[in-house]
Design an enzyme around this catalytic site. Structure first.
Site, PDB file in Angstrom:
ATOM      1  CG  ASP A   8      39.392  48.228  32.813  1.00 33.89           C
ATOM      2  OD1 ASP A   8      39.862  47.193  33.330  1.00 33.89           O
ATOM      3  OD2 ASP A   8      38.321  48.252  32.187  1.00 33.89           O
ATOM      4  CE  LYS A  71      41.698  41.757  35.717  1.00 39.94           C
ATOM      5  NZ  LYS A  71      40.752  42.790  35.266  1.00 39.94           N
ATOM      6  CD  GLU A 169      38.306  44.699  37.297  1.00 40.80           C
ATOM      7  OE1 GLU A 169      37.355  43.898  37.193  1.00 40.80           O
ATOM      8  OE2 GLU A 169      39.458  44.421  36.929  1.00 40.80           O
ATOM      9  CG  ASP A 191      32.292  43.410  35.057  1.00 36.92           C
ATOM     10  OD1 ASP A 191      32.091  43.152  33.849  1.00 36.92           O
ATOM     11  OD2 ASP A 191      33.381  43.820  35.496  1.00 36.92           O
TER      12      ASP A 191
END
Ligand code: AMP
Length: 613
Positions: A8, A71, A169, A191
């Site tokens: 991850d 990211k 994800e 999330d």
């Protein structure tokens, strides 16, 4: 085959996990100090490159050369991110369609920075597992586009990792909860992390996930909860101590840490006390969960809009959602769970650590690719045998269960009736001997077969299963070239429970099934002989004497009478007897046929001369 790990690669933290062999459980790999989260931070210092907690300590000292949230830059152009640059203390420059991070003397690309994080995770895994790690499954947000995904793969390559699969994800989180084993359903993955929120609606069918819709807010998360609490504390301090600390950077840092700690405690406790010593006074007060809920309620509600938008995009109502999965540290806040539950009308999955669930799911995907979990309903193997119904309802298996796909199989069949122009093809799935006890997958006809005696046509049946589990069945009569085909999805509508039951039944009924199959085969043999004898009597009956013909008819009647019964031995006995009764007739017919072709030699002579040669 070398092990594949699951990674991850997060905005704030990154993790690496693998599936423990014996128990088959995903496990997040800790570092030497037992920490599972690696802060996604890289610091470029004169003494070398630091990563994780060591890099985090450089954030204050070297803000311009300590890179976090990389990211957010992966695979993006300068135009895409120029409005966000105010959030980054480091310098980001445009560079040939992508961006680079300017570190003073040098510039690095986002994949190079991510590669440093991946390399640290790789080394962590190698140290823990005691073996080289060269392959990984890496997760990305569902909304990542091609270039963002490609940049993630590039990062892996730079880190010496072959990224064998990029997984969304939300899909990974669903895999961690085993939801790929659902026959079919809609999953909402909510999330909420430290700095980002996203919601994805997935459809799972036969182990394959499809993203139906995704929405979110890239600037909403637990950090905003902390900020709301800090603002409230600032007001309270001003009221009670007549002091405003908003411009005191150090005090603000203290308040931020205290606010986060209180928020976290209030996820499990109803109330907590804050004690913060400042130079001039010590701030001390009790704060309750209800207080915090009053402060963050608006922020939590702000996540519900994107959920409704995602539902609208997917054309679904909340009641259409079968499973809800929680991801991200902020989903530990009880108010968040309550709101999500109210919206979707069902209790969300929250048994797994929401910080680790994505990495755990990446490890599950890695294990599937390694060929593990073969007992699960996955696309990598055929869960049940696949075959064709043949004469008398018997199943002829072409692809046995647990065959790794893609695969193909081929078998020759023929007709059972003279002049048969059409053959019914019945594709079945299951472990039982008879088609009626198996699952019917498809029926189709192969027509246009030229008239031929039974047993003459050659029908080639080919099963071809591709990597997606699609089965293509082709039937072709080789003499005429006539062909027909059909395509089916054998796992469609099949649950793991169905598979288990069908396999168990095959054991429970094994003996009876074999007996039934043998009886049918004996009858099939009898039918073939009956057909041949009837044809022989029609075509060459006059070649033998009348009493011999009568004897053949008697043997034929005796077999016909017992053929439908359950006594397999008796049917066999009468079949042998009929064969014996027609031996002479068969010989006479063969002679007659050969006479036509070769003159007057007897069949036996021809056989003998061939043997002599
Ligand atoms: P993540 O980005 O998924 O690692 O989530 C980090 C966020 O989760 C931070 O804002 C944390 O303060 C928050 N968080 C972690 N644990 C808890 C908890 N027990 N209760 C509330 N928030 C938490």
């Amino acid at each position: 085959m070398s092990r594949i790990v699951g990674i991850d690669l997060g905005t704030t933290n990154s993790l690496v996990a693998f599936v423990e062999g014996t128990a088959g459980l995903p496990r997040v790999i800790p570092d030497a100090e037992g920490r599972t989260l690696l802060p996604s931070i890289v610091a470029f210092t004169p003494d070398g490159v630091l990563v994780g907690d060591a890099a985090r300590r450089q954030l204050v000292r070297r803000p311009e050369s300590t890179v976090y949230s990389v990211k957010r830059l992966m695979g993006r152009g300068y135009e895409d991110i120029k409005d966000e640059l105010c959030y980054f203390p480091y310098k980001v420059l445009p560079c040939e369609g992508i961006v680079k991070i300017d570190l003073g003397g040098r510039a690095v690309t986002p994949p190079e920075v991510s590669a440093i994080i991946l390399k640290a995770l790789r080394e962590r895994a190698e140290a823990y597992l005691g073996e080289p790690v060269e392959k990984a499954v890496v997760t990305v947000p569902a909304y990542f586009n091609d270039s963002q995904r490609q940049a993630t793969k590039d990062a892996g390559r730079i880190a010496g990792l072959d990224v064998v699969r990029i997984v969304n994800e939300p899909t990974a989180a669903s895999l961690a909860y085993g939801l790929h084993r659902l026959e079919a359903g809609v999953i909402a993955v909510y999330d909420l992390g430290g700095g980002t929120f996203d919601v994805s609606l997935l459809r799972v069918k036969d182990g394959v996930f499809e993203v139906l819709a995704t929405h979110g807010n890239t600037r909403l998360g637990g950090d905003d909860f902390d900020r709301a609490i800090v603002l409230w504390l600032l007001d309270d301090i001003r009221a009670r101590h007549d002091a405003y600390l908003g411009r005191d950077a150090e005090a603000m840092q203290e308040l931020r840490l205290a606010a986060e700690a209180a928020k976290i405690r209030l996820s499990s406790d109803e109330r907590t006390t804050l004690t913060i010593p400042f130079d001039a006074f010590t701030y001390h007060r009790e704060i309750t969960r209800a207080d915090v809920e009053g402060l963050v309620g608006r922020l939590v509600d702000a996540t519900l809009g994107p959920c409704r938008l995602a539902l609208a995009d997917a054309g679904l109502a909340p009641a259409d959602v079968d499973e809800v999965v929680l991801v991200g540290g902020s989903t530990r806040v009880p108010l968040v769970r309550r709101r999500v539950q109210e919206l979707f009308g069902r209790t969300p999955h929250s048994q797994l650590n929401p910080d680790e669930v994505v990495a755990a799911g990446a490890a599950v995907q890695a294990h599937i690719l390694e060929g593990g979990f073969t007992n699960m309903l996955l696309l990598d193997v055929t869960p049940l045998s696949l075959g064709i119904e043949t004469l008398g309802g018997i199943v002829s298996v072409l692809v046995p269960r647990n065959t790794t796909i893609p695969t193909s199989a081929r078998e020759l069949f023929t007709t059972s009736v003279d002049g048969q122009a059409v053959v019914d093809m019945h594709v079945v799935q299951g472990e039982r001997e008879l088609a009626k006890d198996c699952r019917s997958l498809a029926r189709f006809e192969l027509g246009g077969i030229a008239p031929m005696p039974a047993g003459m046509p050659k029908i080639e049946v080919v099963f071809l299963i591709d990597a997606n589990g699609i089965l293509q069945v082709t039937a072709k009569e080789l003499r005429t070239g006539k062909a027909a085909a059909i395509e089916v999805k054998p796992t469609y509508g099949l649950s793991e429970a169905d598979v288990e039951r069908m396999v168990e039944d095959s054991f429970a009924y094994a003996e009876a099934d074999v007996e039934a199959r043998l009886l049918i085969e004996t009858r099939n043999e009898a039918d073939t002989v009956i057909t041949h004898v009837e044809r022989a009597l029609r075509q060459g009956g006059e070649l033998v004497a009348a009493d011999e013909r009568a004897a053949i008819r008697r043997a034929l009647e005796e077999l016909t009478r017992v053929r439908g019964g359950a006594d397999r031995d008796l049917i066999h006995e009468r079949t042998v007897a009929l064969n014996r009764a027609t031996e002479h007739l068969a010989e006479r017919m063969m002679d007659a046929a050969l006479k036509g072709a070769l003159g007057s030699k007897r069949a036996a002579e021809i056989m003998a001369s061939r043997g002599d040669a």
